[in-house]
Write a protein that holds these residues in place. Structure first.
Motif, PDB file in Angstrom:
ATOM      1  N   ASN A 152       0.825  -1.203   0.000  1.00 18.92           N
ATOM      2  CA  ASN A 152       0.000   0.000   0.000  1.00 18.92           C
ATOM      3  C   ASN A 152       0.861   1.255   0.000  1.00 18.92           C
ATOM      4  O   ASN A 152       0.519   2.248  -0.641  1.00 18.92           O
ATOM      5  N   GLU A 153       1.982   1.224   0.726  1.00 22.13           N
ATOM      6  CA  GLU A 153       2.873   2.378   0.760  1.00 22.13           C
ATOM      7  C   GLU A 153       3.465   2.631  -0.622  1.00 22.13           C
ATOM      8  O   GLU A 153       3.564   3.779  -1.071  1.00 22.13           O
ATOM      9  N   GLU A 154       3.884   1.561  -1.316  1.00 23.76           N
ATOM     10  CA  GLU A 154       4.427   1.715  -2.664  1.00 23.76           C
ATOM     11  C   GLU A 154       3.360   2.258  -3.612  1.00 23.76           C
ATOM     12  O   GLU A 154       3.649   3.103  -4.466  1.00 23.76           O
ATOM     13  N   SER A 155       2.133   1.771  -3.471  1.00 25.76           N
ATOM     14  CA  SER A 155       1.051   2.258  -4.323  1.00 25.76           C
ATOM     15  C   SER A 155       0.793   3.743  -4.074  1.00 25.76           C
ATOM     16  O   SER A 155       0.552   4.503  -5.011  1.00 25.76           O
ATOM     17  N   ASP A 156       0.865   4.146  -2.798  1.00 23.33           N
ATOM     18  CA  ASP A 156       0.663   5.556  -2.467  1.00 23.33           C
ATOM     19  C   ASP A 156       1.755   6.421  -3.081  1.00 23.33           C
ATOM     20  O   ASP A 156       1.486   7.530  -3.569  1.00 23.33           O
ATOM     21  N   VAL A 157       3.000   5.920  -3.071  1.00 21.73           N
ATOM     22  CA  VAL A 157       4.113   6.672  -3.657  1.00 21.73           C
ATOM     23  C   VAL A 157       3.895   6.844  -5.157  1.00 21.73           C
ATOM     24  O   VAL A 157       4.091   7.933  -5.718  1.00 21.73           O
ATOM     25  N   LEU A 158       3.468   5.772  -5.833  1.00 18.10           N
ATOM     26  CA  LEU A 158       3.241   5.855  -7.273  1.00 18.10           C
ATOM     27  C   LEU A 158       2.078   6.792  -7.597  1.00 18.10           C
ATOM     28  O   LEU A 158       2.120   7.524  -8.594  1.00 18.10           O
ATOM     29  N   THR A 159       1.039   6.773  -6.766  1.00 15.10           N
ATOM     30  CA  THR A 159      -0.070   7.706  -6.972  1.00 15.10           C
ATOM     31  C   THR A 159       0.400   9.146  -6.823  1.00 15.10           C
ATOM     32  O   THR A 159       0.034  10.025  -7.615  1.00 15.10           O
ATOM     33  N   LEU A 160       1.242   9.382  -5.814  1.00 21.92           N
ATOM     34  CA  LEU A 160       1.799  10.719  -5.610  1.00 21.92           C
ATOM     35  C   LEU A 160       2.637  11.139  -6.810  1.00 21.92           C
ATOM     36  O   LEU A 160       2.555  12.285  -7.277  1.00 21.92           O
ATOM     37  N   LEU A 161       3.447  10.214  -7.327  1.00 21.04           N
ATOM     38  CA  LEU A 161       4.257  10.513  -8.513  1.00 21.04           C
ATOM     39  C   LEU A 161       3.370  10.825  -9.706  1.00 21.04           C
ATOM     40  O   LEU A 161       3.686  11.706 -10.514  1.00 21.04           O
ATOM     41  N   ASN A 162       2.266  10.107  -9.826  1.00 18.31           N
ATOM     42  CA  ASN A 162       1.352  10.347 -10.947  1.00 18.31           C
ATOM     43  C   ASN A 162       0.782  11.762 -10.887  1.00 18.31           C
ATOM     44  O   ASN A 162       0.748  12.478 -11.893  1.00 18.31           O
ATOM     45  N   TYR A 163       0.351  12.179  -9.705  1.00 18.71           N
ATOM     46  CA  TYR A 163      -0.149  13.545  -9.549  1.00 18.71           C
ATOM     47  C   TYR A 163       0.959  14.565  -9.806  1.00 18.71           C
ATOM     48  O   TYR A 163       0.717  15.619 -10.412  1.00 18.71           O
ATOM     49  N   ALA A 164       2.179  14.250  -9.337  1.00 21.47           N
ATOM     50  CA  ALA A 164       3.303  15.158  -9.573  1.00 21.47           C
ATOM     51  C   ALA A 164       3.573  15.304 -11.061  1.00 21.47           C
ATOM     52  O   ALA A 164       3.854  16.397 -11.560  1.00 21.47           O
ATOM     53  N   GLY A 165       3.467  14.193 -11.801  1.00 19.67           N
ATOM     54  CA  GLY A 165       3.655  14.257 -13.244  1.00 19.67           C
ATOM     55  C   GLY A 165       2.610  15.127 -13.912  1.00 19.67           C
ATOM     56  O   GLY A 165       2.921  15.909 -14.819  1.00 19.67           O
ATOM     57  N   VAL A 166       1.359  15.009 -13.477  1.00 22.39           N
ATOM     58  CA  VAL A 166       0.295  15.849 -14.027  1.00 22.39           C
ATOM     59  C   VAL A 166       0.583  17.322 -13.753  1.00 22.39           C
ATOM     60  O   VAL A 166       0.427  18.180 -14.633  1.00 22.39           O
ATOM     61  N   VAL A 167       1.030  17.630 -12.532  1.00 19.78           N
ATOM     62  CA  VAL A 167       1.305  19.024 -12.162  1.00 19.78           C
ATOM     63  C   VAL A 167       2.398  19.625 -13.042  1.00 19.78           C
ATOM     64  O   VAL A 167       2.242  20.722 -13.601  1.00 19.78           O
ATOM     65  N   VAL A 168       3.520  18.927 -13.193  1.00 16.77           N
ATOM     66  CA  VAL A 168       4.635  19.519 -13.946  1.00 16.77           C
ATOM     67  C   VAL A 168       4.314  19.603 -15.439  1.00 16.77           C
ATOM     68  O   VAL A 168       4.677  20.578 -16.104  1.00 16.77           O
TER      69      VAL A 168
END
Length: 218
Positions: A3-19
């Motif tokens: 679950n922690e790894e999934s949360d990190v990937l979700t965060l990265l996905n949002y970060a990618g959308v932002v940049v």
């Protein structure tokens, strides 16, 4: 841990959308568009690559329809850039670096989604490349800017490298988080080196054309 790894990937996905959304909005600022133009460019760049990926993989409805928060992130980013872009002196160079970060993030995220959807390393690398590059290509076409595809320095190759490094990490049994970090670093290093140092891949150089009469004689 999963679950922690999934949360990190979700965060990265949002970060990618932002940049990527910020890069799209900066392109709108260079064209001196109104705020609606900023939001359109932010959304097109932020979610364009992921939309094409989901359509190809048959993941319907596409990710931003299932999670409208991605649209809100693009709107918020586009609005912020609309009111702050004038403070940035070298907007095109910032656009390139933001695009490099987005490319690195999305090469990993696209590859991960490709693996989950198909289990194929080859398809994963392709979806990583498409996710990472298509938003920037759409942005440049709409903004009538020189396409990143036609620039001499490395671009698609960086996305392929990042996606390939991620897939390799998964194949040899690295934890998901470490595979993602390796893929990100490889893609960003390649694209960053291309921006800063002008790294390129050897380009096609045709031979001089032959005289038609000489060609006929042979």
């Amino acid at each position: 841990m999963a679950n922690e790894e999934s949360d990190v990937l979700t965060l990265l996905n949002y970060a990618g959308v932002v940049v990527f959304a910020a890069a799209g909005a900066l392109a709108a600022s260079r064209k001196q568009l109104d705020i609606i133009g900023f939001l359109f460019f932010a959304a097109m760049t932020g979610i364009g690559g992921g939309t094409l990926r989901d359509l190809i993989l048959g993941r319907l409805p596409v990710f931003w329809v299932k999670e409208p928060a991605y649209i809100l992130v693009c709107v918020a980013t586009g609005t912020l850039v609309f009111f702050t872009a004038h403070l940035v002196e070298f907007r095109y160079r910032l656009l390139l670096w933001l695009d490099a970060v987005g490319l690195a993030v999305y090469s990993v995220m696209g590859a991960q989604i490709g693996i989950e959807a198909t289990g194929s390393p080859i398809i994963a690398i392709v979806t990583g490349m498409l996710t990472a590059t298509c938003g920037g290509v759409l942005r440049d076409i709409l903004a009538d800017e020189p396409s990143v595809l036609l620039r001499p320095e490395i671009y698609i190759s960086a996305a392929l490298g990042g996606a390939g490094a991620f897939v390799l990490g998964q194949a040899i049994g690295l934890p998901l988080f470490f595979s993602a970090m390796v893929g990100f670093v490889v893609a960003f290093a390649l694209r960053g080196g291309a921006i800063h140092y002008g790294w390129t891949i050897r380009r096609y150089r045709p031979r001089p054309g032959r005289d038609p009469d000489d060609a006929l004689r042979k």
